[in-house]
Design an enzyme around this catalytic site. Structure first.
Site, PDB file in Angstrom:
ATOM      1  N   HIS A 199      -5.320  -3.343  -2.754  1.00 41.54           N
ATOM      2  CA  HIS A 199      -5.035  -2.359  -4.052  1.00 41.54           C
ATOM      3  C   HIS A 199      -4.702  -3.147  -5.380  1.00 41.54           C
ATOM      4  O   HIS A 199      -4.530  -2.501  -6.247  1.00 41.54           O
ATOM      5  CB  HIS A 199      -3.679  -1.574  -3.816  1.00 41.54           C
ATOM      6  CG  HIS A 199      -3.834  -0.803  -2.383  1.00 41.54           C
ATOM      7  ND1 HIS A 199      -4.389   0.339  -2.475  1.00 41.54           N
ATOM      8  CD2 HIS A 199      -3.422  -1.142  -1.152  1.00 41.54           C
ATOM      9  CE1 HIS A 199      -4.169   1.081  -1.038  1.00 41.54           C
ATOM     10  NE2 HIS A 199      -3.797   0.090  -0.306  1.00 41.54           N
TER      11      HIS A 199
ATOM     12  N   LYS B 181     -11.796   0.621  -2.015  1.00 46.45           N
ATOM     13  CA  LYS B 181     -11.055   1.205  -2.969  1.00 46.45           C
ATOM     14  C   LYS B 181     -11.369   1.053  -4.439  1.00 46.45           C
ATOM     15  O   LYS B 181     -12.262   1.946  -4.589  1.00 46.45           O
ATOM     16  CB  LYS B 181      -9.575   0.464  -2.751  1.00 46.45           C
ATOM     17  CG  LYS B 181      -8.976   0.996  -1.381  1.00 46.45           C
ATOM     18  CD  LYS B 181      -8.155   0.159  -0.810  1.00 46.45           C
ATOM     19  CE  LYS B 181      -7.650   0.640   0.712  1.00 46.45           C
ATOM     20  NZ  LYS B 181      -6.929  -0.230   1.576  1.00 46.45           N
TER      21      LYS B 181
ATOM     22  N   SER C 216       0.618  -1.303   0.109  1.00 49.51           N
ATOM     23  CA  SER C 216       0.015   0.045  -0.027  1.00 49.51           C
ATOM     24  C   SER C 216       0.731   1.249  -0.110  1.00 49.51           C
ATOM     25  O   SER C 216       0.449   2.477  -0.572  1.00 49.51           O
ATOM     26  CB  SER C 216      -0.825   0.124   1.004  1.00 49.51           C
ATOM     27  OG  SER C 216      -0.059   0.027   2.473  1.00 49.51           O
TER      28      SER C 216
HETATM   29  C1  LIG Z   1      -6.671  -0.233   3.103  1.00 51.12           C
HETATM   30  C2  LIG Z   1      -6.110  -1.368   3.423  1.00 51.12           C
HETATM   31  C3  LIG Z   1      -6.707  -2.084   4.292  1.00 51.12           C
HETATM   32  C4  LIG Z   1      -8.071  -1.743   5.436  1.00 51.12           C
HETATM   33  O1  LIG Z   1      -9.312  -1.889   4.531  1.00 51.12           O
HETATM   34  P1  LIG Z   1     -10.398  -1.086   5.153  1.00 51.12           P
HETATM   35  O2  LIG Z   1     -11.683  -1.736   4.278  1.00 51.12           O
HETATM   36  O3  LIG Z   1     -10.137   0.369   4.822  1.00 51.12           O
HETATM   37  O4  LIG Z   1     -10.354  -1.109   6.341  1.00 51.12           O
HETATM   38  C5  LIG Z   1      -6.287  -3.393   4.545  1.00 51.12           C
HETATM   39  N1  LIG Z   1      -5.147  -3.696   3.889  1.00 51.12           N
HETATM   40  C6  LIG Z   1      -4.610  -3.103   3.159  1.00 51.12           C
HETATM   41  C7  LIG Z   1      -3.439  -3.570   2.470  1.00 51.12           C
HETATM   42  C8  LIG Z   1      -4.936  -1.827   2.746  1.00 51.12           C
HETATM   43  O5  LIG Z   1      -4.290  -0.940   1.741  1.00 51.12           O
END
Ligand SMILES: *Cc1c(COP(=O)(O)O)cnc(C)c1O
Length: 384
Positions: free
Chosen positions: A206, A238, A178
């Site tokens: 992602h 996302k 991320s």
């Molecule tokens: C954004 C993210 C999460 C968390 O997900 P949410 O639904 O926002 O709680 C978990 N793992 C990774 C790699 C992320 O980028």
């Protein structure tokens, strides 16, 4: 912190180290041109990779579902909050990932915590990449399992740690990292894990929507099945543009998680209209080949431009394109300079990233134009 009286001091220290985080206030839908604190900005920091967060069809699905079934789910999934929209979404997500079954959680953070704590305990070992997302680190803590961490994407180091691991062994990695934007070497990783009788869990928050055919993510792109990668986690906030997360795997493991994942069981089910909206989002994600191709073209343009102005980006083929600056203060200064010119690029600082690697984290969306990339490049050049 030994005593609550240290709170003000710790807060001041954060500010002095240029580490104090401040929220901005969004006054429009999420988009590449959001209105923030009363000003229209050009944004390079959301995770809305396909521009679906404010897509009219998804919004319509949500409105229709609200008319049909109201807002709140009213209960947890195992009581009577599990709506037919949740059920249908799980089936569709499982098929999308090429897995037998899927379970939808309220957030990615909760999915990771729930899965790891349900599967692993004190006798077991969780082996994680050093750069894994905070929710995976916290998941291992909640599981109270032993935790070993291998050097970023170093499968040789992973193999070495696996020989020391005891109990059940779970190898955990981000799919697309991320804060770095690079991908885990999934095929090698799955092979090393298999040789040591370990399971693999990939958090591809992602990668879904962006990589692979129909946007089915990194694991699908690499052609890995349930026997290679036992658990795939995806988030829906996302590229999907809605909210929530899922874990996909074989039927028995998902059945087990339904019984034992506490972050699934002891929480209110997400509003059914969110699940309905996500079903529409999934349909759009699958059809978004044109948007994915445009995104790749934007990435190529940005990378060439960054290299040309002496700000080489990190090795990444994803919409997460960080530029390492080094000092917290300089990263903040560039971010502020961009901000004054109406550009939103976040400076990511420790503890989110290792000390001395403060960076500008540029993220791209399929709704950006080439002209907007050039605006960013010009402003970055001026900030030097
Ligand atoms: C954004 C993210 C999460 C968390 O997900 P949410 O639904 O926002 O709680 C978990 N793992 C990774 C790699 C992320 O980028």
């Amino acid at each position: 912190m030994k005593h609550f009286s240290e709170i003000p001091t710790l807060l001041q220290a954060r500010e002095q180290q240029h580490l104090l985080r401040r929220r901005v206030e969004l006054q429009s839908p999420q988009s590449v041109q959001p209105i923030i604190n009363g000003r229209q900005m050009l944004s390079f920091c959301s995770n809305d990779y396909l521009g679906l967060a404010n897509h009219p069809s998804i919004a319509d699905s949500m409105k229709t579902a609200i008319d049909a079934c109201g807002v709140g789910s009213g209960a947890s999934h195992l009581i009577d909050g599990h709506h037919q929209y949740h059920e249908a979404l799980e089936r569709e997500l499982a098929a999308f990932c090429g897995r037998e079954a899927a379970l939808v959680f309220s957030t990615g953070y909760m999915a990771n915590m729930g899965v790891m704590a349900a599967l692993m305990n004190r006798q077991d070992t969780i082996i994680q990449d050093k750069l894994n997302h905070a929710s995976l680190i916290d998941g291992a803590k909640l599981a109270q399992a032993k935790m070993l961490r291998y050097r970023h994407n170093d499968t040789g180091h992973l193999a070495q740690l696996l020989t020391q691991a005891t109990g059940k062994k779970l190898v955990v990695t981000d799919g697309v990292f991320s804060m770095d934007g690079d991908c885990a070497p999934m095929t090698d990783l799955a092979q090393v894990a298999g040789e040591h009788d370990a399971w693999v869990m990939v958090d591809d928050a992602h990668g879904f929507g962006v990589l692979g055919e129909q946007g089915a993510g990194l694991v699908s792109e690499q052609g890995l099945s349930t026997s290679d990668v036992q658990l795939v986690v995806g988030t829906l906030g996302k590229a999907f543009g809605t909210s929530g997360a899922f874990v996909a795997g074989d039927q028995t493991t998902i059945d087990y998680l339904l019984q034992f994942a506490r972050t699934y069981i002891y929480t209110t089910a997400t509003p059914p209209a969110v699940a309905a909206a996500t079903r529409t989002a999934l349909g759009l994600v699958k059809q978004a080949d044109t948007q994915r191709a445009h995104l790749q073209a934007l990435i190529a343009r940005l990378r060439t431009g960054l290299a040309d102005i002496g700000l080489p980006p990190m090795a990444s083929r994803t919409p997460v394109q960080p530029v390492v600056i080094g000092s917290n203060e300089r990263a903040m200064r560039i971010s502020q300079h961009l901000n004054e010119r109406g550009l939103l690029v976040t400076a990511i600082r420790p503890p989110t990233v290792p000390e001395g690697t403060a960076r500008l984290r540029i993220t791209l969306s399929a709704t950006h134009s080439f002209a907007q990339i050039d605006t960013l490049l010009n402003a970055l050049e001026d900030s030097q």
